[in-house]
Enzyme design. Structure first.
Site, PDB file in Angstrom:
ATOM      1  N   HIS A 178       0.822  -1.214   0.000  1.00 11.40           N
ATOM      2  CA  HIS A 178       0.000   0.000   0.000  1.00 11.40           C
ATOM      3  C   HIS A 178       0.851   1.257   0.000  1.00 11.40           C
ATOM      4  O   HIS A 178       2.050   1.238   0.292  1.00 11.40           O
ATOM      5  CB  HIS A 178      -0.960   0.008   1.196  1.00 11.40           C
ATOM      6  CG  HIS A 178      -0.292   0.090   2.535  1.00 11.40           C
ATOM      7  ND1 HIS A 178       0.004   1.279   3.159  1.00 11.40           N
ATOM      8  CD2 HIS A 178       0.122  -0.888   3.388  1.00 11.40           C
ATOM      9  CE1 HIS A 178       0.568   1.042   4.329  1.00 11.40           C
ATOM     10  NE2 HIS A 178       0.654  -0.265   4.495  1.00 11.40           N
ATOM     11  N   CYS A 201       2.356  -5.164   6.987  1.00  5.03           N
ATOM     12  CA  CYS A 201       2.110  -4.839   5.585  1.00  5.03           C
ATOM     13  C   CYS A 201       3.273  -4.018   5.030  1.00  5.03           C
ATOM     14  O   CYS A 201       4.063  -3.453   5.789  1.00  5.03           O
ATOM     15  CB  CYS A 201       0.799  -4.092   5.426  1.00  5.03           C
ATOM     16  SG  CYS A 201      -0.640  -5.154   5.695  1.00  5.03           S
TER      17      CYS A 201
END
Length: 549
Positions: A441, A460
Site C-alpha cells: 500500500h 504490511c
C-alpha cells in the site's frame, strides 16, 4: 565373417571393461563390487547417516541404480562431476547438514585415485544424500530460517528407477539446482571466504563512531577486511599497510563508503555500530550466509512470462521483473522485528484506489485503543470510526463507550479509517490471497523512505512509488475502457479494480547474493533468520506457503 569377428571382439572388450570397473560375484547374480571402497574411511557417514552399517548411506539404492545401469560408471563426464560438487558445496557451506563438508573432502580424495570406482560409488551416494536433504527443505522451507540441522531419515523415499544416462543425470541435477543465475560465481565467492585465514578486526565499542579524519584504533585489521572484500584497491592497500597510523580519510574513507553501499548501509563514511558489526563478521560466516541464501532461492516464481513482484525484506526494495528484465523498482517499508512481514508467494488480483483501512487486530489492541484512552479526540483527528463488526458495519459513537473501563484484548468493536490524504494506506492498496492480511500500500508518511533502515510497519509493506506502481499495473491490464488512476484518485471515493492479468508476488528474505557485476551484496539480518538469537523464530512468519492461482 570379418564383421562377426568384430562384433564378438567388441562384446568381449565390453565384458572385460565391466568386470574391471564393477566386478560381479557371479554371472547369474551380478552385484556391485564394494572392494573399491576398501581403503576408504567413511568419517562423513557417521554424521550423515550413523544408522548405516555400510560405508555409504544408500547401499540398497546403489545396488539397484548400478544394476539398472548395466554396472557402468555414472560419473565419467567431468561436467557432471563438477556440477555435483558445485551443488554439494551450495548446501554444505550453509552448515545445515552435519558431515556434508567432510563428504566433499572424501570425494576430492577419491577423485585423485587412479581407480575411479570408489569415487563413482560415493558420488552417486552423495547425490542421493543431497536429494534426500533437498526433499526435506522443500517439504518444510521454514528449516532454512530457524537454523535447524538436517539429517537423513532412515527411510528415505527416493525414486531412481530410470536408467542413469548422462542426459538423465544432467536433467536430475538441473532440477535440484538452486534458482540463481550466478551459482558458479556465488560458490566461487563463498570458496574464497572459506579459505581466507580469520581476520582480527573487531568492535572497539558498541557506541563508538569513527568519523572522517579520525584515527582507527585497529586500522590495519580494517585494511585487510576492506581489501579482501574488494573495496580497497591493492595499490592503496599495500601503501597504507606501511603507515604507522590509519585514519578514516582518503582511500580508506572511499573504501568504507563502497563497503556500506554494498551492504545496504547508510553511505556516510563513518564507522558506526552497524557498519562495524558488518565489517566484523567472520569470513566463514560470510561464506555460510551466501550458501544459506542460495538454498532460500529455491522458493518462489520460476520467472515465467508474466511479471513478478519481488519484495526482498532485508533489502527494503520492491522490484518487478519479467524473464530477468527489471521493469520497475521502489523503496519499501517492511514489518518491524516484533511484527515481521510474512514470507509467502501469491498473485496480485485486486487494486483499491482511495481505500478505507480496516484496522488489524494487533494495531487495534496495541496502538489505537491505548491512544483513544489517552485522548478521545484521536479518532476524529485520524478520520476513524467505530463499527459494530466487519459483517455489521453499524457505527458506534465514541461517546457511548466508557474508555477507562475498556480492555484492549476484549474490546468487541472494530475501527475503520475513511479514505483521504491522511489514510494510513495512502491513495492505493494492492491485494493478494494470503492467510496473514498482508498487502502492499501507499502511505502519507513520505519522510520515512529517507531512512536507510526501514523495518517500521506492522507487517504490511508500504511502497514509496505506489502511485507509479498503480499506473504500471493498470497499463499491464491493457483495458482501453479502464478509468485513469489520477481521475479515480480525485473523487476520493473507494474504487475496486479487479486485475484479470495477474502478476506473481514473492515476499523474500535474502541477505546475501552476488550481483550482475560479480559483487557480493550483504544485508543486515533484521529478523534474526540467518543467526537466530535468544527468541526462537515463529513458524507462522516463515512458512513460505504458495497462494498463487
Amino acid at each position: 565373417m570379418i564383421d562377426i569377428v568384430r562384433v564378438i571382439n567388441k562384446s568381449c572388450k565390453r565384458l572385460l571393461y565391466l568386470l574391471a570397473v564393477f566386478p560381479v560375484i557371479s554371472v547369474a547374480e551380478p552385484r556391485l563390487g564394494w572392494q573399491a571402497l576398501n581403503d576408504y574411511e567413511p568419517r562423513s557417514q557417521r554424521q550423515l547417516c550413523s544408522y548405516s552399517s555400510n560405508k555409504v548411506c544408500f547401499s540398497n539404492e546403489l545396488e539397484k541404480i548400478y544394476q539398472s545401469n548395466d554396472f557402468s560408471p555414472i560419473w565419467s563426464d567431468e561436467s557432471l562431476r563438477n556440477e555435483l560438487i558445485l551443488q554439494l558445496k551450495s548446501l554444505a557451506y550453509a552448515e545445515l547438514v552435519p558431515g556434508l563438508e567432510l563428504r566433499l573432502v572424501e570425494l576430492d580424495w577419491l577423485s585423485k585415485k587412479k581407480d575411479q570406482r570408489g569415487f563413482d560409488l560415493l558420488a552417486t551416494d552423495s547425490l542421493l544424500v543431497y536429494k534426500a536433504i533437498i526433499q526435506q527443505v522443500q517439504e518444510r522451507p521454514s528449516r532454512l530460517f530457524k537454523n535447524h540441522k538436517l539429517h537423513i531419515p532412515q527411510q528415505s523415499y527416493l525414486d531412481f528407477k530410470q536408467l542413469i544416462s548422462p542426459q538423465n543425470l544432467h536433467d536430475e541435477l538441473l532440477s535440484l539446482r538452486p534458482k540463481v543465475k550466478r551459482l558458479e560465481n556465488s560458490i566461487a565467492v563463498a570458496d574464497k571466504f572459506k579459505q581466507l585465514p580469520p581476520h582480527s578486526f573487531s568492535l572497539v565499542s558498541r557506541k563508538q563512531v569513527i568519523r572522517r579524519n579520525q584515527e582507527i584504533a585497529n586500522g590495519h585489521a580494517l585494511l585487510d577486511v576492506l581489501f579482501q572484500y574488494g573495496d580497497l584497491a591493492r595499490g592503496d592497500y599495500e601503501w597504507l599497510r606501511q603507515q604507522p597510523v590509519i585514519e578514516n580519510s582518503g582511500a580508506v574513507n572511499v573504501a568504507i563508503k563502497d563497503f556500506q553501499r554494498r551492504n545496504g548501509l547508510s553511505v556516510d563514511g563513518s564507522i558506526g555500530p552497524t557498519t562495524a558489526a558488518q565489517l566484523a563478521l567472520p569470513y566463514t560466516e560470510v561464506a555460510r550466509v551466501i550458501a544459506l541464501n542460495l538454498q532460500r532461492s529455491r522458493f518462489g516464481s520460476n520467472g515465467g512470462k508474466r511479471p513478478v513482484i519481488q519484495v526482498n525484506i532485508p533489502d527494503y526494495m520492491l522490484k518487478i521483473t519479467r524473464q530477468d528484465q527489471l521493469l520497475f523498482e521502489s523503496k519499501v517499508i517492511v514489518g518491524r522485528a516484533s511484527r515481521p512481514t510474512n514470507l509467502f508467494s501469491s498473485s496480485l488480483n485486486t487494486m483499491v484506489v482511495n481505500p478505507t483501512w480496516n484496522i488489524p487486530m494487533t494495531i487495534k489492541q496495541k496502538d489505537v485503543i491505548p491512544k483513544v484512552k489517552k485522548s478521545p479526540k484521536y479518532l476524529a483527528q485520524k478520520n476513524m470510526k467505530i463499527v459494530k463488526s466487519w459483517v455489521d458495519r453499524s457505527e458506534i459513537l465514541p461517546e457511548q463507550i466508557e474508555w477507562s473501563m475498556v480492555n484492549p484484548k476484549t474490546f468487541p468493536y472494530e475501527f475503520q479509517q475513511g479514505p483521504g490524504p491522511s489514510n494510513a494506506l495512502g491513495r492505493v492498496k494492492f491485494l493478494m490471497p494470503n492467510d496473514y492480511a498482508i498487502y502492499l500500500h501507499d502511505t502519507p508518511a513520505r519522510s520515512l523512505f529517507s531512512r536507510n533502515k526501514r523495518n517500521l510497519s506492522s507487517g504490511c509493506v508500504r511502497v514509496e512509488r505506489a502511485e507509479e506502481l498503480a499506473k504500471f499495473i493498470l497499463a499491464y491490464q491493457r483495458r482501453s475502457s479502464q478509468e485513469a488512476f489520477d481521475k479515480m484518485v480525485l473523487d476520493e471515493e473507494p474504487d475496486t479494480v479487479s486485475l484479470a492479468r495477474r502478476m506473481d508476488v514473492e515476499f523474500m528474505y535474502l541477505t546475501a547474493w552476488v550481483d550482475e557485476n560479480d559483487q557480493l551484496q550483504l544485508r543486515e539480518d533484521i529478523y534474526g533468520y540467518d543467526r537466530p538469537g535468544k527468541k526462537p523464530v515463529k513458524s507462522e512468519f516463515v512458512t513460505l506457503k504458495d497462494f498463487r492461482y
